[in-house]
Design a protein around this motif. Structure first.
Motif, PDB file in Angstrom:
ATOM      1  N   THR A  38       0.829  -1.204   0.000  1.00  0.00           N
ATOM      2  CA  THR A  38       0.000   0.000   0.000  1.00  0.00           C
ATOM      3  C   THR A  38       0.866   1.257   0.000  1.00  0.00           C
ATOM      4  N   ASP A  39       1.923   1.248   0.794  1.00  0.00           N
ATOM      5  CA  ASP A  39       2.842   2.394   0.816  1.00  0.00           C
ATOM      6  C   ASP A  39       3.471   2.620  -0.556  1.00  0.00           C
ATOM      7  N   GLU A  40       3.835   1.543  -1.224  1.00  0.00           N
ATOM      8  CA  GLU A  40       4.410   1.672  -2.561  1.00  0.00           C
ATOM      9  C   GLU A  40       3.389   2.227  -3.547  1.00  0.00           C
ATOM     10  N   ALA A  41       2.129   1.820  -3.411  1.00  0.00           N
ATOM     11  CA  ALA A  41       1.075   2.347  -4.294  1.00  0.00           C
ATOM     12  C   ALA A  41       0.881   3.844  -4.054  1.00  0.00           C
ATOM     13  N   ARG A  42       0.946   4.268  -2.799  1.00  0.00           N
ATOM     14  CA  ARG A  42       0.839   5.695  -2.489  1.00  0.00           C
ATOM     15  C   ARG A  42       2.011   6.460  -3.094  1.00  0.00           C
ATOM     16  N   ASP A  43       3.207   5.911  -2.913  1.00  0.00           N
ATOM     17  CA  ASP A  43       4.398   6.559  -3.472  1.00  0.00           C
ATOM     18  C   ASP A  43       4.312   6.655  -4.997  1.00  0.00           C
ATOM     19  N   ALA A  44       3.826   5.597  -5.629  1.00  0.00           N
ATOM     20  CA  ALA A  44       3.680   5.602  -7.086  1.00  0.00           C
ATOM     21  C   ALA A  44       2.680   6.670  -7.514  1.00  0.00           C
ATOM     22  N   CYS A  45       1.664   6.881  -6.725  1.00  0.00           N
ATOM     23  CA  CYS A  45       0.675   7.913  -7.036  1.00  0.00           C
ATOM     24  C   CYS A  45       1.324   9.298  -6.981  1.00  0.00           C
ATOM     25  N   VAL A  46       2.095   9.532  -5.947  1.00  0.00           N
ATOM     26  CA  VAL A  46       2.757  10.828  -5.784  1.00  0.00           C
ATOM     27  C   VAL A  46       3.775  11.069  -6.902  1.00  0.00           C
ATOM     28  N   GLN A  47       4.452  10.019  -7.324  1.00  0.00           N
ATOM     29  CA  GLN A  47       5.492  10.138  -8.334  1.00  0.00           C
ATOM     30  C   GLN A  47       4.981  10.021  -9.773  1.00  0.00           C
ATOM     31  N   ALA A  48       3.723   9.697  -9.946  1.00  0.00           N
ATOM     32  CA  ALA A  48       3.176   9.431 -11.279  1.00  0.00           C
ATOM     33  C   ALA A  48       3.200  10.679 -12.156  1.00  0.00           C
ATOM     34  N   PRO A  49       3.535  10.492 -13.423  1.00  0.00           N
ATOM     35  CA  PRO A  49       3.430  11.618 -14.363  1.00  0.00           C
ATOM     36  C   PRO A  49       1.950  11.978 -14.566  1.00  0.00           C
ATOM     37  N   ALA A  50       1.718  13.166 -15.022  1.00  0.00           N
ATOM     38  CA  ALA A  50       0.353  13.693 -15.136  1.00  0.00           C
ATOM     39  C   ALA A  50      -0.570  12.771 -15.923  1.00  0.00           C
ATOM     40  N   ASP A  51      -0.056  12.129 -16.957  1.00  0.00           N
ATOM     41  CA  ASP A  51      -0.919  11.284 -17.783  1.00  0.00           C
ATOM     42  C   ASP A  51      -1.247   9.936 -17.140  1.00  0.00           C
ATOM     43  N   LYS A  52      -0.610   9.624 -16.023  1.00  0.00           N
ATOM     44  CA  LYS A  52      -0.864   8.337 -15.354  1.00  0.00           C
ATOM     45  C   LYS A  52      -1.332   8.491 -13.916  1.00  0.00           C
ATOM     46  N   VAL A  53      -1.513   9.728 -13.478  1.00  0.00           N
ATOM     47  CA  VAL A  53      -1.837   9.964 -12.077  1.00  0.00           C
ATOM     48  C   VAL A  53      -3.206   9.395 -11.688  1.00  0.00           C
ATOM     49  N   LEU A  54      -4.184   9.461 -12.558  1.00  0.00           N
ATOM     50  CA  LEU A  54      -5.509   8.948 -12.187  1.00  0.00           C
ATOM     51  C   LEU A  54      -5.496   7.437 -11.990  1.00  0.00           C
ATOM     52  N   LYS A  55      -4.779   6.736 -12.836  1.00  0.00           N
ATOM     53  CA  LYS A  55      -4.673   5.279 -12.680  1.00  0.00           C
ATOM     54  C   LYS A  55      -3.931   4.948 -11.380  1.00  0.00           C
ATOM     55  N   ALA A  56      -2.838   5.653 -11.120  1.00  0.00           N
ATOM     56  CA  ALA A  56      -2.071   5.427  -9.892  1.00  0.00           C
ATOM     57  C   ALA A  56      -2.906   5.778  -8.666  1.00  0.00           C
ATOM     58  N   GLN A  57      -3.695   6.833  -8.774  1.00  0.00           N
ATOM     59  CA  GLN A  57      -4.550   7.231  -7.658  1.00  0.00           C
ATOM     60  C   GLN A  57      -5.595   6.152  -7.379  1.00  0.00           C
ATOM     61  N   GLY A  58      -6.174   5.606  -8.424  1.00  0.00           N
ATOM     62  CA  GLY A  58      -7.160   4.546  -8.256  1.00  0.00           C
ATOM     63  C   GLY A  58      -6.572   3.319  -7.576  1.00  0.00           C
ATOM     64  N   ARG A  59      -5.360   2.972  -7.976  1.00  0.00           N
ATOM     65  CA  ARG A  59      -4.695   1.821  -7.341  1.00  0.00           C
ATOM     66  C   ARG A  59      -4.432   2.099  -5.867  1.00  0.00           C
ATOM     67  N   ALA A  60      -3.944   3.281  -5.568  1.00  0.00           N
ATOM     68  CA  ALA A  60      -3.667   3.632  -4.173  1.00  0.00           C
ATOM     69  C   ALA A  60      -4.953   3.638  -3.354  1.00  0.00           C
ATOM     70  N   GLN A  61      -6.022   4.179  -3.917  1.00  0.00           N
ATOM     71  CA  GLN A  61      -7.304   4.200  -3.201  1.00  0.00           C
ATOM     72  C   GLN A  61      -7.805   2.791  -2.930  1.00  0.00           C
ATOM     73  N   GLN A  62      -7.653   1.900  -3.888  1.00  0.00           N
ATOM     74  CA  GLN A  62      -8.092   0.519  -3.691  1.00  0.00           C
ATOM     75  C   GLN A  62      -7.278  -0.159  -2.591  1.00  0.00           C
ATOM     76  N   CYS A  63      -5.981   0.091  -2.577  1.00  0.00           N
ATOM     77  CA  CYS A  63      -5.140  -0.481  -1.516  1.00  0.00           C
ATOM     78  C   CYS A  63      -5.576   0.019  -0.148  1.00  0.00           C
ATOM     79  N   VAL A  64      -5.844   1.299  -0.041  1.00  0.00           N
ATOM     80  CA  VAL A  64      -6.288   1.866   1.233  1.00  0.00           C
ATOM     81  C   VAL A  64      -7.629   1.263   1.647  1.00  0.00           C
ATOM     82  N   ASP A  65      -8.537   1.106   0.700  1.00  0.00           N
ATOM     83  CA  ASP A  65      -9.840   0.513   0.992  1.00  0.00           C
ATOM     84  C   ASP A  65      -9.686  -0.926   1.489  1.00  0.00           C
ATOM     85  N   LEU A  66      -8.853  -1.707   0.818  1.00  0.00           N
ATOM     86  CA  LEU A  66      -8.630  -3.095   1.248  1.00  0.00           C
ATOM     87  C   LEU A  66      -7.945  -3.142   2.607  1.00  0.00           C
ATOM     88  N   SER A  67      -6.990  -2.258   2.828  1.00  0.00           N
ATOM     89  CA  SER A  67      -6.310  -2.211   4.123  1.00  0.00           C
ATOM     90  C   SER A  67      -7.316  -1.934   5.240  1.00  0.00           C
TER      91      SER A  67
END
Length: 77
Positions: A38-67
């Motif tokens: 989950t921490d890695e998914a959050r980090d990937a969201c923060v580091q994501a380029p503008a064209d991939k941020v929504l996908k990374a955000q969705g992954r991070a949100q799903q990890c947080v929800d499952l956690s």
């Protein structure tokens, strides 16, 4: 009278609670590994380029929800 089947999220939480009781050490190892994931998914969201941020955000949100779901399952023990 109609019986409503459990919602998938509720069923997942119930199964997680049973698993945490059946194998507590393995469950705790899983939770720790999932926290790292989950921490890695959050980090990937923060580091994501503008064209991939929504996908990374969705992954991070799903990890947080499952956690959260898993944490609640532990409290159901």
């Amino acid at each position: 009278m109609t019986v409503t089947p459990p919602k998938p999220k509720d069923e997942l939480q119930a199964v997680a609670a049973r698993l945490s009781r059946a194998a507590p050490e393995t469950w705790q190892a899983f939770i720790k590994a999932f926290e790292v994931y989950t921490d890695e998914a959050r980090d990937a969201c923060v580091q994501a380029p503008a064209d991939k941020v929504l996908k990374a955000q969705g992954r991070a949100q799903q990890c947080v929800d499952l956690s959260s779901l898993f944490t609640t399952a532990i409290k159901q023990q």
